[in-house]
Design a protein around this motif. Structure first.
Motif, PDB file in Angstrom:
ATOM      1  N   VAL A 177      -3.794   6.588   2.588  1.00  0.00           N
ATOM      2  CA  VAL A 177      -4.435   7.775   2.000  1.00  0.00           C
ATOM      3  C   VAL A 177      -5.119   8.650   3.053  1.00  0.00           C
ATOM      4  O   VAL A 177      -5.776   9.626   2.705  1.00  0.00           O
ATOM      5  N   HIS A 178      -4.997   8.304   4.313  1.00  0.00           N
ATOM      6  CA  HIS A 178      -5.672   9.035   5.386  1.00  0.00           C
ATOM      7  C   HIS A 178      -5.419  10.541   5.260  1.00  0.00           C
ATOM      8  O   HIS A 178      -4.313  10.965   4.951  1.00  0.00           O
ATOM      9  N   PRO A 179      -6.425  11.381   5.441  1.00  0.00           N
ATOM     10  CA  PRO A 179      -7.794  11.106   5.923  1.00  0.00           C
ATOM     11  C   PRO A 179      -8.814  10.892   4.823  1.00  0.00           C
ATOM     12  O   PRO A 179     -10.015  10.935   5.080  1.00  0.00           O
ATOM     13  N   LYS A 180      -8.367  10.659   3.599  1.00  0.00           N
ATOM     14  CA  LYS A 180      -9.298  10.414   2.495  1.00  0.00           C
ATOM     15  C   LYS A 180      -9.991   9.058   2.693  1.00  0.00           C
ATOM     16  O   LYS A 180      -9.472   8.183   3.385  1.00  0.00           O
ATOM     17  N   PRO A 181     -11.146   8.856   2.063  1.00  0.00           N
ATOM     18  CA  PRO A 181     -11.919   7.637   2.336  1.00  0.00           C
ATOM     19  C   PRO A 181     -11.280   6.371   1.784  1.00  0.00           C
ATOM     20  O   PRO A 181     -10.605   6.389   0.752  1.00  0.00           O
ATOM     21  N   VAL A 182     -11.507   5.299   2.514  1.00  0.00           N
ATOM     22  CA  VAL A 182     -11.080   3.966   2.095  1.00  0.00           C
ATOM     23  C   VAL A 182     -12.310   3.066   2.182  1.00  0.00           C
ATOM     24  O   VAL A 182     -12.862   2.858   3.269  1.00  0.00           O
ATOM     25  N   LEU A 194      -3.844  -0.159   4.653  1.00  0.00           N
ATOM     26  CA  LEU A 194      -4.532   0.404   3.495  1.00  0.00           C
ATOM     27  C   LEU A 194      -5.154   1.750   3.846  1.00  0.00           C
ATOM     28  O   LEU A 194      -5.077   2.715   3.083  1.00  0.00           O
ATOM     29  N   ALA A 195      -5.788   1.814   5.033  1.00  0.00           N
ATOM     30  CA  ALA A 195      -6.436   3.052   5.465  1.00  0.00           C
ATOM     31  C   ALA A 195      -5.419   4.159   5.709  1.00  0.00           C
ATOM     32  O   ALA A 195      -5.691   5.339   5.443  1.00  0.00           O
ATOM     33  N   ALA A 211       0.815  -1.221   0.000  1.00  0.00           N
ATOM     34  CA  ALA A 211       0.000   0.000   0.000  1.00  0.00           C
ATOM     35  C   ALA A 211       0.842   1.262   0.000  1.00  0.00           C
ATOM     36  O   ALA A 211       0.506   2.256  -0.681  1.00  0.00           O
ATOM     37  N   PHE A 212       1.940   1.287   0.758  1.00  0.00           N
ATOM     38  CA  PHE A 212       2.719   2.513   0.897  1.00  0.00           C
ATOM     39  C   PHE A 212       3.496   2.868  -0.370  1.00  0.00           C
ATOM     40  O   PHE A 212       3.996   3.988  -0.490  1.00  0.00           O
ATOM     41  N   ARG A 213       3.605   1.925  -1.304  1.00  0.00           N
ATOM     42  CA  ARG A 213       4.313   2.231  -2.553  1.00  0.00           C
ATOM     43  C   ARG A 213       3.642   3.367  -3.309  1.00  0.00           C
ATOM     44  O   ARG A 213       4.292   4.078  -4.087  1.00  0.00           O
ATOM     45  N   VAL A 237      -9.140   5.315  -1.529  1.00  0.00           N
ATOM     46  CA  VAL A 237      -9.135   3.927  -2.005  1.00  0.00           C
ATOM     47  C   VAL A 237     -10.581   3.551  -2.290  1.00  0.00           C
ATOM     48  O   VAL A 237     -11.413   3.496  -1.380  1.00  0.00           O
ATOM     49  N   GLY A 238     -10.875   3.304  -3.555  1.00  0.00           N
ATOM     50  CA  GLY A 238     -12.247   2.992  -3.943  1.00  0.00           C
ATOM     51  C   GLY A 238     -12.639   1.561  -3.701  1.00  0.00           C
ATOM     52  O   GLY A 238     -13.831   1.239  -3.633  1.00  0.00           O
TER      53      GLY A 238
END
Length: 800
Positions: free
Chosen positions: A570-575, A566-567, A495-497, A506-507
């Motif tokens: 992209v935090h604080p964007k939605p996962v 995974l969360a 995920a961190f890549r 993350v959709g």
């Protein structure tokens, strides 16, 4: 000594801007004692000899001329690096201390002993060069450290050896490579009260992810005993990762990774000539985590505080006293590798046509490379290394740096992500796999292999020469779009890549990837372990869940932590996390799963998705999934997680699932919880308004929706030509549900491959008014550009 200048400086009197006086390491220790003690950070007290004291030592013994001459012979090719280093070290070790300097050191040592309660105090004696811990040069491990030094004579001897270590072969070579003038670099010696970590533990922590540069985590490595085993890479340590943005809330525990290392040996105090010795760890020590959760969080908070004070990513060493239980910071320096990388440009690697997997360990870097093995097990044999080969060895130390520079990649048996091999590989830009356990036994001299660090946190060695595809990504000039472009992620290790992609979230996060790869056990086999009839499965489960009094906690903890990575990315964007969507044949393939799954002729449209969650056959298993999500959101703090229900056939079924979720502490709307539904069945489109009344949003699963709209098995090779996401019927379905969702005020997105493969399909989605599209990370740049182009065209048409 120059008149009026003391050869000694106590740590609490120096600051970080005095590198020229006491070197980078000692300046940093003084800075932390002065500036951060009030914030709770503990640094063992001590003092430093000054750079002027080092220069006086050289002058008093007439060493400047002979050293300069030896270095000139090296530059002229009249002497080898080994001959030069040995000769200079011998000159320094045979020399005498100026009386004033010796007196100052012994008096300071006596005062340090008094401060610590009297008697001869055991101290750590550390080298601190004036060209060390700089933003563009770490000099990691170039000079020596001596532990458990006791008494005046032993202290003076250790200080003299520190001076000599300024001219080890590796230090000379490093200064040459970095363009430093040997004679302008001086050495300060730090004398610091020993932390009895020989009775406790020690390790290293970074304030960023060392492989990807992801700047929102603290990485902590930990092992039993003195910390040199972690730094040198002679053990595989525990590894913990903590999410920094949530550390400010004391009610949260944002530990997103806990990995128990083998920790096969530890360094402890010794009697006699050698002050330390390596001993095997006990079985209990190997099985146990070194640090408690509260200690992990304390260290992470300290790391974040130190980073904030210095204003840059930091590399920090810590030690825990086994007698008092106190934790101390014993070193801190700027991180130099990731800090110097471009945020806008990156390369991605993809491995195709690969051979069988031969070895695995921690991946250092994110590249992949092919080459021929050069197996070297002893430092004495490094002379036979073949330039450009893949170095395979048990472990490395600074003496190996000259040949590491010539390697294509590095593979070691031992070590973690903060070991010497890892640090130097990063600095050299080499892919490396450390801590494989047995690469020197599995690989052989001259063997062709592929070293892959491109598949996440775990690196793999494959047999033979694989095909390696390389692609450059430039995210510096990507256009802004109204339509959100998100990414699909499944593998927490990778995920961190992708953290530098300007994704809107993350959709689609696939829970089943974590279950099948990190957990591997059917949840019902944990709930009803005693009822299992498969004895082999019971033994395997007992081994995997060792240390968990409640076996179901194994599932909940592993799932929560996997999803947390995974969360965090992209935090604080939605996962958007999809609850488990295995089919019955896939569930049956999990450990212990066969006894809990019915046999179906067509699992694709059978007992899957929502129908399982309220069924007596799986309801208890779904409760574990809910527990993991509740922990992820409420205890770890990842409120950006949205839950998505797959394959929900009817509004009545939706009501049942939402009721079961509420029973398990996941009530839609409570604590900001949003619940989406996958739109992958024609009934989801036909009854979109009814579904919108029950869910906050839709995510179109274009593969299943195409399959069920056209009546085509997506896995059938014979019907492959009929499976078309751009068929008019499928597009009608998609356009219809988008319109219905927007009319109802619900969010709607699509997660599928079609926008990646065809810009025209992305344009269709934009024209239909979709809120978001979610694509694989390697397609993100192209899709973002296609969406922007579609929006521009739509705007032009609207204006005209």
């Amino acid at each position: 000594m120059s008149q009026g200048l003391s050869p000694i400086a106590w740590f609490e009197t120096v600051s970080r801007d005095e590198i020229a006086r006491v070197g980078g390491k000692n300046a940093s220790l003084g800075e932390m004692m002065r500036a951060l003690a009030a914030k709770g950070i503990r640094v063992p007290e001590g003092f430093a000899t000054t750079a002027e004291a080092y220069r006086d030592y050289l002058d008093a013994n007439g060493l400047v001329g002979p050293i300069t001459a030896r270095l000139a012979d090296l530059d002229a090719g009249k002497a080898t690096l080994s001959e030069t280093g040995h000769a200079i070290r011998s000159l320094i070790l045979r020399s005498d201390w100026p009386k004033e300097t010796a007196r100052a050191i012994t008096q300071a040592y006596g005062l340090l002993c008094e401060r610590s309660g009297g008697g001869e105090l055991d101290v750590a004696v550390r080298s601190s060069a004036t060209a060390e811990d700089l933003p563009d040069a770490s000099f990691a491990g170039q000079q020596e450290t001596f532990l458990n030094i006791r008494g005046e004579a032993a202290l003076l001897g250790a200080c003299r050896r520190c001076y000599a270590s300024l001219f080890t072969d590796r230090a000379i070579s490093y200064r040459q490579a970095k363009g430093f003038d040997h004679m302008k670099v001086a050495l300060s010696v730090g004398v610091q009260r020993m932390v009895r970590s020989d009775l406790g533990s020690a390790g290293v922590m970074f304030t960023i992810d060392t492989e990807t540069g992801f700047d929102k985590v603290v990485l902590i490595d930990a092992a039993w005993g003195l910390g040199e085993t972690v730094v040198q890479g002679s053990v595989v340590p525990d590894e913990y990762q903590v999410f920094k943005p949530l550390l400010g809330d004391p009610a949260l525990s944002p530990i997103i990774e806990k990995s128990c290392g083998e920790k096969a040996q530890k360094l402890i105090y010794a009697a006699g000539d050698a002050p330390t010795r390596l001993v095997p760890t006990s079985k209990a020590e190997r099985a146990a985590f070194v640090l408690s959760d509260s200690e992990i969080l304390t260290l992470a908070r300290w790391a974040a505080t130190i980073e904030a004070h210095y204003g840059c990513p930091m590399d920090i060493e810590w030690a825990k006293d086994g007698g008092t239980g106190e934790i101390f910071v014993v070193q801190a320096r700027p991180e130099t590798v990731q800090a110097g990388r471009s945020a806008a440009h990156a390369k991605t690697y993809r491995i195709t046509r690969k051979g069988r997997r031969l070895a695995a360990g921690s991946a250092i870097g994110d590249a992949a490379i092919t080459g021929r093995v050069c197996l070297i097990e002893r430092a004495e044999d490094i002379g036979r290394f073949v330039d450009g080969a893949i170095l395979v060895t048990s472990t490395t130390d600074p003496d190996w740096v000259p040949i590491m520079r010539k390697a294509a990649a590095i593979v070691t048996d031992r070590g973690g992500r903060t070991s010497h091999a890892a640090i130097i590989s990063r600095e050299l830009g080499l892919p490396a796999i450390v801590g494989t356990g047995n690469a020197t036994e599995l690989l052989h001299e001259g063997q062709d292999v592929t070293v892959s660090c491109a598949e996440g946190a775990e690196g793999f060695v494959y047999d033979g020469i694989a095909e390696v595809e390389e692609e450059a990504l430039d995210v510096s000039a990507l256009p802004q779009t109204r339509t959100q472009v998100m990414v699909n992620l499944a593998n927490p290790a990778a995920a961190f890549r992708w953290w530098r992609l300007p994704a809107d979230g993350v959709g689609l996060a696939r829970m089943e990837f974590v279950v099948s790869n990190a957990i591997r056990i059917h949840p019902m086999a944990l709930v009803r372990y005693e009822e299992l009839r498969d004895e082999e499965a019971k033994r395997t489960i007992a081994t995997l869940t060792e240390g968990y009094p409640d076996r179901t906690e194994y599932f909940v903890e592993k799932l929560a932590r996997g999803l947390a990575r995974l969360a965090a990315s992209v935090h604080p964007k939605p996962v958007i996390v999809r609850m488990s969507d295995f089919k019955t044949n896939e569930y049956a393939g999990l450990i212990g799963g066969a006894g809990f799954e019915p046999r179906e002729d067509n699992p694709m449209i059978g007992f899957r998705g929502a129908s399982r969650y309220y069924s007596p056959l799986y309801r208890e298993g779904f409760a574990l999934e809910c527990r993991a999500i509740r922990r992820l959101r409420n205890e770890m703090g990842f409120r950006n997680v949205v839950v998505m229900i797959p394959f929900c056939r009817s509004p009545a079924e939706a009501d049942k699932v939402l009721a079961v979720m509420a029973e398990n502490g996941l009530k839609r709307g409570e604590d900001g919880l949003e619940v989406y539904v996958m739109c992958e069945i024609p009934s989801n489109v036909i009854l979109a308004r009814d579904f919108a009344a029950r869910f906050d949003g839709f995510s179109i699963g274009s593969n299943d929706l195409t399959q069920l709209t056209l009546g085509v098995d997506r896995d059938s090779a014979e019907l492959a030509s009929l499976f078309d996401e751009e068929d008019a019927a499928v597009k009608w379905m998609i356009a219809r549900v988008i319109a219905e969702a927007r009319a109802a005020g619900a969010k709607i997105g699509l997660c599928g491959q079609a926008p990646s493969d065809n810009p025209a399909f992305a344009a269709f989605l934009v024209e239909a008014g979709i809120h978001s599209v979610s694509v694989s990370p390697d397609s993100f740049v192209a899709v973002k550009q296609a969406v922007a182009a579609a929006e521009r065209k739509l705007d032009q048409e609207t204006r005209s």
